[in-house]
Design a protein around this motif. Structure first.
Motif, PDB file in Angstrom:
ATOM      1  N   ASP A 113     -12.437  -2.498   2.973  1.00 25.80           N
ATOM      2  CA  ASP A 113     -12.054  -1.381   1.853  1.00 25.80           C
ATOM      3  C   ASP A 113     -11.552  -1.939   0.803  1.00 25.80           C
ATOM      4  O   ASP A 113     -10.277  -2.196   1.528  1.00 25.80           O
ATOM      5  CB  ASP A 113     -11.746  -0.066   3.632  1.00 25.80           C
ATOM      6  N   PRO A 114     -12.156  -1.485  -0.280  1.00 22.83           N
ATOM      7  CA  PRO A 114     -11.516  -1.799  -1.036  1.00 22.83           C
ATOM      8  C   PRO A 114      -9.489  -1.287  -1.825  1.00 22.83           C
ATOM      9  O   PRO A 114      -9.271  -1.235  -2.317  1.00 22.83           O
ATOM     10  CB  PRO A 114     -11.777  -1.338  -2.269  1.00 22.83           C
ATOM     11  N   THR A 115      -9.418   0.304  -1.073  1.00 16.77           N
ATOM     12  CA  THR A 115      -8.280   1.199  -1.306  1.00 16.77           C
ATOM     13  C   THR A 115      -7.502   0.681   0.343  1.00 16.77           C
ATOM     14  O   THR A 115      -6.330   1.560   0.286  1.00 16.77           O
ATOM     15  CB  THR A 115      -8.737   2.174  -0.791  1.00 16.77           C
ATOM     16  N   LEU A 116      -7.855  -0.383   0.730  1.00 11.22           N
ATOM     17  CA  LEU A 116      -6.617  -0.672   1.582  1.00 11.22           C
ATOM     18  C   LEU A 116      -5.609  -1.496   0.986  1.00 11.22           C
ATOM     19  O   LEU A 116      -5.550  -2.648   0.690  1.00 11.22           O
ATOM     20  CB  LEU A 116      -7.621  -1.331   3.051  1.00 11.22           C
ATOM     21  N   SER A 117      -3.460  -0.961   2.110  1.00  9.66           N
ATOM     22  CA  SER A 117      -3.190  -2.413   1.461  1.00  9.66           C
ATOM     23  C   SER A 117      -2.846  -3.536   2.366  1.00  9.66           C
ATOM     24  O   SER A 117      -2.850  -2.681   3.791  1.00  9.66           O
ATOM     25  CB  SER A 117      -1.572  -1.231   0.425  1.00  9.66           C
ATOM     26  N   ASN A 118      -2.547  -4.922   2.433  1.00  4.85           N
ATOM     27  CA  ASN A 118      -2.340  -5.428   3.140  1.00  4.85           C
ATOM     28  C   ASN A 118      -0.946  -5.019   3.675  1.00  4.85           C
ATOM     29  O   ASN A 118       0.010  -4.715   2.716  1.00  4.85           O
ATOM     30  CB  ASN A 118      -2.447  -6.829   2.520  1.00  4.85           C
ATOM     31  N   TRP A 119      -0.292  -5.251   5.166  1.00  6.04           N
ATOM     32  CA  TRP A 119       0.501  -4.458   5.869  1.00  6.04           C
ATOM     33  C   TRP A 119       0.874  -5.345   6.773  1.00  6.04           C
ATOM     34  O   TRP A 119       0.505  -6.099   7.525  1.00  6.04           O
ATOM     35  CB  TRP A 119       0.081  -3.536   6.506  1.00  6.04           C
ATOM     36  N   ASN A 120       2.078  -5.745   6.516  1.00  5.92           N
ATOM     37  CA  ASN A 120       2.932  -6.352   7.217  1.00  5.92           C
ATOM     38  C   ASN A 120       4.327  -6.015   8.022  1.00  5.92           C
ATOM     39  O   ASN A 120       5.792  -6.014   7.242  1.00  5.92           O
ATOM     40  CB  ASN A 120       3.422  -7.929   7.333  1.00  5.92           C
ATOM     41  N   PRO A 121       4.102  -5.281   9.295  1.00  4.46           N
ATOM     42  CA  PRO A 121       5.451  -4.161   9.375  1.00  4.46           C
ATOM     43  C   PRO A 121       6.635  -5.111   9.579  1.00  4.46           C
ATOM     44  O   PRO A 121       7.885  -5.205  10.714  1.00  4.46           O
ATOM     45  CB  PRO A 121       5.027  -3.034   9.665  1.00  4.46           C
ATOM     46  N   GLY A 122       6.457  -6.287  10.074  1.00  7.60           N
ATOM     47  CA  GLY A 122       7.227  -6.836  10.767  1.00  7.60           C
ATOM     48  C   GLY A 122       7.867  -7.048  12.426  1.00  7.60           C
ATOM     49  O   GLY A 122       6.584  -6.234  12.805  1.00  7.60           O
ATOM     50  N   HIS A 123       9.007  -7.215  12.804  1.00  8.58           N
ATOM     51  CA  HIS A 123       8.991  -7.226  14.527  1.00  8.58           C
ATOM     52  C   HIS A 123      10.244  -6.297  14.685  1.00  8.58           C
ATOM     53  O   HIS A 123      11.337  -7.158  14.350  1.00  8.58           O
ATOM     54  CB  HIS A 123       9.205  -8.054  14.578  1.00  8.58           C
TER      55      HIS A 123
END
Length: 1381
Positions: A113-123
């Protein structure tokens, strides 16, 4: 009616106005949030203002101004659109560039989906994350969070890539999806390829984090408006073994030996074709030259090709002769034997005559009583049936001890042959193989190993099986073990403590039982789970926390407004701490291809009794263990110890209130079961239980479910095995009231308050609707293959084998509780003790001799338990067109094809009809009426004595239209009856019915009935009520057109009601009832209508002055009281006919009521006065028929009953004959194909070829020896796609040479047939790989090959048959479409 109370509240269930199919829970309209809009919606239109009416004025300058403004606005809009398009293009370009080089943008893949943003919330386990409106995230890396809430249009999607290497683990306390939020991992048309893991963490005693209302802790939850879409890689969820796997992997059982100080050379000789150890010996070549010579002589006498393995224990060289060394060097290929030193460790494995290339050996130097390791020789081999195995020898000194040993095993070599293409199952993944014995604990887990030599229908396992798992149809019943893949690439798991803690029922479980759970509430937007693994899920101490739980969701199919109905597909739920799948006040859910393994409590669970239209398709449940949540989940200990919900001081009864844990717990009959397997439960495989009102969270919402009256949904092609109590159980209800002083039992405990009697529209005033049990496979259930109470019920096309009792019906009730129903079994097979002898272990309790061959085997219940195929309890039942085989009694127990319920105090009806039955010669006891002793006790309860069935066509007894009865029942026999001493019965002609006798006013009363023709043979009945009851009832079976006298053990009852049960029009019996001589009577007749409990048609009986006058006026309502004997004589006569299976006439239940008034309290037994006055000469009212010959059209039409009804199977048998067998007067050698026998009467070979596509025999050829003619036949005479069967007789020329021609037909290698006495071979001509059913059996010495039987599938894909003109019908798929429509 549709009602919605909003999220978080219980749905309201309303009864449909037309009353159809019982009470159906009402539809709950899903309140779904729309997907987030791409742009804000336009503002609402304003209402037009009400200006005063006036003529419209139009000016040119004003119009021109408007045109210019519109043109400017159009140019502005064009620039805006161009900007938006350019932005979208750039965004798409960024997305495409961010994808790996191999990925292609796919609109079916949620992570594209092109509307998604990459997300890395961590630990950070303390970080609670809420993803809300406008937030659309692609999770690209593993994360640790306190919690994740997705709501208000928020979206979280797990990232993936083409090569499946984007592995992501989310570790959190809970995930909550609600109010327009969505979580996606893969999609139905774009399966997730990487490994996604959601690990749910937390302890039950951790109060630092508050529970979430409605969910608790440690969960994935979906509230109203939430979306949960999880879709892993599509792979077969479970399949069947297609070849039996013996314990250890080798049919010979393997071999292991180890010993200290076994001085000299230790030798083992192993058969290269089977892995059997043929010879064991120790040769003390340290001290004895003679032993050295004997070793050399033995090696020289062994046939070439044998596997020889040697190992030194202590020392072996002092007296080892050079000649023996040369023999070892020349025959075994050893290079070390000539240089062996004192106490040197040496081990060798070699093929005799195979040269250096076939020899493996190893040495270790000895120093200070230690060799610094083990001399190990090991080689791999393959049996003639293609089983790989290893032979190892070892020798060493360790800690001052010489150690030597041998091992023959298949460790890490075992290949499982499976029915389906499992090429997508990968090395490192876990599988489970179900038990095919009485104990479910013989199920075994394995890890898959790489297997480059495997076909697409084979896998290789780590280790070796501990138990035998069947992979074939045995004696006509499909006993193939289920094999399930436990691993999935999407995993939801609970993070567990090492042991039990806190209040998690640690008194019963040593392990932590506080797992994770997935809970879906009503009005969700979309929930679809497929190919997901759920491990360590469920919470034993928290009600409502299950691996997957649809909670109060109402209709989840199109009736509920879901265009894409909810489903669970191909889930793997294993090592669960509370159930598998729970469907709670939810309708229309599809659960398919799902595995539930090693669960506590009911596995597939319908909760409140109002769940309907749910469909279970091709699911597997196995190893279902007791739990604590409900009384029905509990075992004996839990039942008696858990007392927090019983009335104070009450101790529950495990047998009647608990002990019902089941793999499929079906709480409403209007659900569909197709192609399921219940492969092992502590109690039952499939249990239909009846709630008379909604229970649990919906208690009181449906005060009358009418479940007992609701027609059965689809039941087709289900299998039940390895269950302790029963395979299939249809009976009983649950208690729907709380514990009180008057009823101290716990809420929802078992209750004997239900009788399944399905009617049209669940209306008892409308016609009955027969419940159809179609294609049930039931085997190795310890107690009952199936127990079914109710009517009308039909069982057809079913197979029962190796059950304690194959099938037992219990009636809907008896008169007067029931008006009559029927139970029927047809086209079915019953096998007493099959060739599946089981394996002694895995919590099987009993091991002893049995079966047709009287060999050791596992046993149900007890060594002495009387095994029965079809058990008659009460009736009426009809058993027709069915086959019985392998019911052979032993010195320790009776084993009968037809038997009766043990210690039966209940009634039996003479309308139990048996016809068109076929008994194979292996049935030595067709019927048995019991006899005093263990299990039967005194065999003198009312039901025991009244045991009876009608042999309609003589297929049981040989006498048509006769009744089989107990030998000592003189109420029903006559002088011409044929005695059946083995049965403890006799066969009699006549007409029979029951008189229901109900007494009032005298407790502890027994009834003695005497037929006038046998005055010295009284028949005593105790009655079925407790002895202290003031009211008692008796139901003797009587021969019509005969006279009887009735006597009492105490004073005569004040009131007696005689009801005519199963009397046909014109049937009569003359009764004389004993009373004191001063008794006055009122005798009336009436009709009883059970449905509305109304009596009508009352008429008084008048008296006559003699018995002769009474007999003349037999059609009138008269009685005669003989004061001299104390007998009141009257006729019990049917004045109206019956309809169908009703106990009573079409006019109503005909009754005679006798009210007696007397002042005498003496015991009323008039026998001494009645006889010989009323004695009569014995006679047969109906002449005995002539005996009939065997029935050619009797028995089931099918020979094989499988869980693949769309596949036809060929029954094949091969019986070879050796010279040694002929010398013992065995003369039979033959090949049989579907009961057509081809005899082998002369020394030679018989070859039969069958078209594998049609099952037709194409050739059968005899060869006196292996000559050029037979060689040419093997090379060019066998048609392509042929099943080939080969048998030998005697020792024809060229016997050993035939081995080379078996390899192209499926033998794994050329067998060594030298010295063998006979052979039986099953093969296939022209196949790229050997068929799993192909095998070679040989007889040698005293071990005969015996009768070999195989059920071979026809028209398989691998046979490359010509395509059929039309696709074969798949009834299961047709029924699935019907269920979902």
């Amino acid at each position: 009616m549709q009602v919605n109370n909003g999220p978080g509240r219980h749905p309201v269930f309303m009864a449909p106005s037309n009353g159809s199919a019982g009470y159906t829970p009402g539809r709950v309209a899903p309140v779904r949030s729309p997907p987030p809009a791409k742009a804000p919606p336009p503002p609402p239109l304003k209402p037009p203002s009400l200006a005063p009416a006036r003529p419209a004025a139009f000016h040119l300058s004003e119009a021109q101004s408007r045109r210019e403004h519109a043109q400017n606005q159009q140019r502005k809009n064009t620039y805006i659109c161009a900007g938006i398009s350019l932005g979208a293009l750039l965004l798409t370009l960024i997305l495409v560039l961010s994808l790996t080089s191999g990925d292609v943008l796919d609109e079916n893949c949620p992570d594209h989906d092109p509307t998604l943003s990459n997300w890395n919330p961590g630990h950070d386990l303390k970080k609670a994350v809420v993803v809300g409106s406008g937030e659309r995230f692609r999770l690209v890396a593993s994360a640790t969070l306190q919690s994740l809430t997705v709501q208000s249009g928020g979206l979280v999607v797990f990232a993936d890539n083409k090569d499946g290497s984007k592995n992501i683990t989310l570790r959190t306390r809970h995930v909550l999806i609600e109010n327009g939020g969505a979580l996606h991992i893969g999609g139905p048309k774009c399966r997730y390829r990487s490994r996604a893991t959601i690990t749910l963490v937390g302890r039950s005693d951790d109060t630092s984090i508050a529970e979430v209302p409605g969910f608790g802790r440690k969960f994935v939850g979906v509230r109203a408006g939430g979306t949960l879409e999880l879709h892993g890689i599509e792979r077969p969820s479970w399949t069947f073994l297609s070849r039996t796997v013996p314990a250890s992997g080798l049919a010979t059982g393997g071999y292991a030996f180890q010993k200290n100080f076994s001085r000299g050379i230790n030798l083992r000789v192993v058969d290269q074709d089977s892995g059997a150890v043929l010879y064991t010996q120790r040769f003390d070549t340290h001290e004895s030259y003679n032993d050295s010579q004997r070793l050399g002589q033995l090696l020289r006498t062994l046939p070439s090709g044998r596997i020889v393995t040697l190992a030194i224990g202590d020392s072996a060289v002092k007296s080892l002769l050079d000649e023996t060394k040369r023999t070892i060097q020349e025959l075994l290929g050893s290079t070390y034997v000539n240089n062996l030193q004192y106490r040197q460790a040496w081990a060798l494995v070699a093929v005799l005559g195979g040269g250096n290339g076939s020899c493996t050996e190893d040495t270790r130097e000895h120093e200070n009583h230690d060799t610094g390791g083990r001399a190990l020789a090991r080689r791999d081999f393959v049996t003639v049936d293609g089983v790989r195995f290893s032979v190892a020898a070892y020798s060493e000194w360790r800690n001052g001890f010489p150690i030597s040993g041998f091992q023959v095993d298949a460790v890490d070599q075992v290949v499982l042959n499976l029915q389906d293409d499992v090429s997508s199952w990968r090395a490192g993944e876990r599988i489970v193989v179900a038990s095919t014995d009485y104990s479910m604990h013989q199920a075994e887990e394995f890890t898959l190993l790489p297997c480059p030599h495997c076909t697409k229908r084979q896998v290789r396992i780590q280790g070796k099986p501990q138990f035998t798992h069947m992979g074939e149809i045995v004696d006509g019943v499909d006993m193939r073990a289920e094999v399930a893949l436990l691993s999935r690439n999407i995993l939801i798991q609970g993070e567990m403590e090492r042991s039990c803690y806190a209040n998690n029922w640690c008194q019963y479980f040593s392990h932590d039982t506080f797992g994770g759970h997935v809970k879906i509430l009503g009005n969700f937007t979309s929930v679809h789970l497929s190919q997901v693994e759920l491990k360590h899920m469920g919470q034993q101490a928290v009600k409502g926390s299950y691996p997957v739980h649809f909670h109060l969701c109402g209709d989840v199919d199109q009736r509920g407004g879901y265009n894409q109905p909810a489903y669970l597909d191909s889930l793997s739920i294993h090592h669960s701490f509370s159930r598998c799948v729970t469907i709670h006040a939810t309708n229309g859910l599809l659960v398919r291809d799902t595995v539930g393994y090693d669960a506590l409590g009911h596995c597939f669970f319908l909760e409140d009794g109002i769940e309907q239209r749910n469909t279970f398709f091709h699911n597997l449940g196995l190893v279902t263990k007791p739990g604590t949540i409900l009384p029905t989940d509990r075992n004996d200990t839990m039942c008696t110890e858990i007392q927090d919900r019983v009335y104070k001081g009450y101790i529950p009864s495990p047998a009647t209130e608990c002990k019902a844990v089941s793999t499929f717990w079906i709480a409403n009959p209007n659900n569909n079961l197709i192609n399921n397997a219940a492969a092992g439960s502590q109690d039952a495989g499939i249990w239909y239980i009846f709630h008379n009102a909604s229970t649990g969270d919906t208690h009181g919402l449906v005060p009358e479910t009418k479940a007992e009256l609701t027609p059965l949904g689809i039941f087709y092609n289900n299998r039940v095995h390895s269950n302790f109590k029963a395979g299939l159980f249809i009976d009983k209800g649950v208690k729907t009231t709380n514990a009180t002083s008057t009823d101290p039992r716990e809420y929802l405990c078992l209750d004997n308050n239900a009788r399944f009697r399905p009617h049209e529209d669940s209306d008892p005033s409308k016609p009955r609707v027969a419940a159809l049990i179609d294609t049930l496979i039931s085997f190795k259930n310890n107690d009952l293959g199936a127990w079914i109470r109710g009517g009308d019920i039909i069982i057809q096309n079913s197979g029962f084998a190796d059950n304690g009792v194959g099938l037992s019906f219990a009636s809907d009730g008896s008169y007067p509780k029931d008006i009559g129903s029927s139970q029927e079994v047809s086209e079915s097979l019953f096998v007493g003790e099959s060739k599946n002898r089981g394996f002694n272990g895995g919590q099987n309790k009993y091991w002893g001799a049995g079966g047709v061959d009287n060999k050791m085997r596992t046993l149900p219940r007890n060594k002495t338990f009387p095994i029965r195929g079809f058990q008659i309890y009460d009736g009426p039942v009809r058993l027709l067109r069915s086959t019985f085989k392998s019911y052979t009694s032993t010195s320790e127990r009776f084993t009968s094809a037809v038997g009766f319920n043990l210690k039966n105090a209940w009634q039996l009806t003479p309308r139990n009809n048996l016809s068109s039955l076929y008994f194979l010669p292996s049935v030595t006891l067709r019927a048995f009426f019991g006899r005093p002793g263990q299990w039967f006790e005194d065999n003198d309860l009312d039901g025991d004595k009244n045991s009876i069935f009608h042999d309609l066509d003589g297929s049981v007894s040989g006498y048509p239209d006769t009744y089989a009865v107990r030998a000592d029942n003189y109420l029903v026999r006559h002088p011409d009856c044929v005695n059946m001493p083995q049965w403890n019965g006799c066969v009699c002609s006549g007409r029979y019915a029951q008189v229901y006798i109900k007494t009032q006013g005298v407790p502890n009363l027994s009834l003695s009935i005497t037929r006038d023709e046998y005055p010295d043979k009284p028949f005593v009945l105790r009655g079925i009520n407790s002895q202290g009851a003031l009211s008692q009832q008796y139901q003797p079976v009587l021969m019509m057109s005969k006279s009887y006298t009735l006597h009492w053990s105490r004073e005569a009852p004040k009131e007696i009601v005689l009801s005519l049960v199963n009397f046909d029009l014109g049937d009569w019996t003359l009764l004389g009832l004993c009373y004191p001589s001063d008794t006055a009577f009122q005798v009336i007749s009436d009709f009883y209508h059970r449905q509305n409990n109304v009596f009508d048609g009352m008429e008084d009986y008048g008296s006559v002055s003699s018995l002769a006058e009474l007999e003349k006026r037999a059609m009138d309502r008269k009685y005669f009281f003989d004061k001299s004997t104390g007998l009141l004589w009257l006729y019990a006569r049917a004045r109206h006919g019956r309809s169908g299976h009703s106990y009573c006439s079409i006019r109503g239940c005909e009754r005679v009521k006798i009210t007696a008034t007397t002042s005498t309290k003496q015991t009323c037994n008039c026998t001494a006065a009645a006889y010989p006055k009323y004695s009569r000469a014995p006679s047969a009212a109906v002449p005995m028929p002539k005996p009939v010959q065997s029935c050619s059209r009797c028995g089931a039409s099918k020979l094989a009953f499988s869980s693949d009804p769309s596949i036809s199977y060929l029954q094949t048998q091969i019986k070879p004959l050796s010279v040694a067998e002929e010398q013992k007067n065995d003369t039979q050698a033959f090949i049989t194909v579907n009961n057509v026998q081809f005899s082998l009467t002369k020394i030679g070979f018989l070859v039969v070829s069958i078209d594998a596509c049609t099952g037709k025999v194409t050739k059968h050829s005899f060869f006196a020896k292996l000559d050029s003619k037979m060689e040419q036949y093997f090379k060019a005479g066998i048609p392509v796609r042929s099943i080939v069967l080969l048998a030998s007789r005697g020792q024809p020329d060229g016997f050993a040479g035939i081995a080379q021609y078996l390899v192209p037909l499926g033998a794994a290698k050329m067998a060594d047939l030298k010295g063998k006495g006979s052979l039986a071979f099953f093969g296939f001509h022209k196949s790229s790989s050997a068929q799993p059913w192909a095998s070679l059996q040989v007889g040698q010495g005293e071990e005969a090959a015996g009768l070999q039987e195989r059920y071979i599938p026809l028209s398989l894909e691998e046979y490359a048959c010509p395509p059929p003109t039309e696709a074969p019908a798949r009834k299961d798929l047709e029924l699935l479409r019907k269920a979902l429509s």
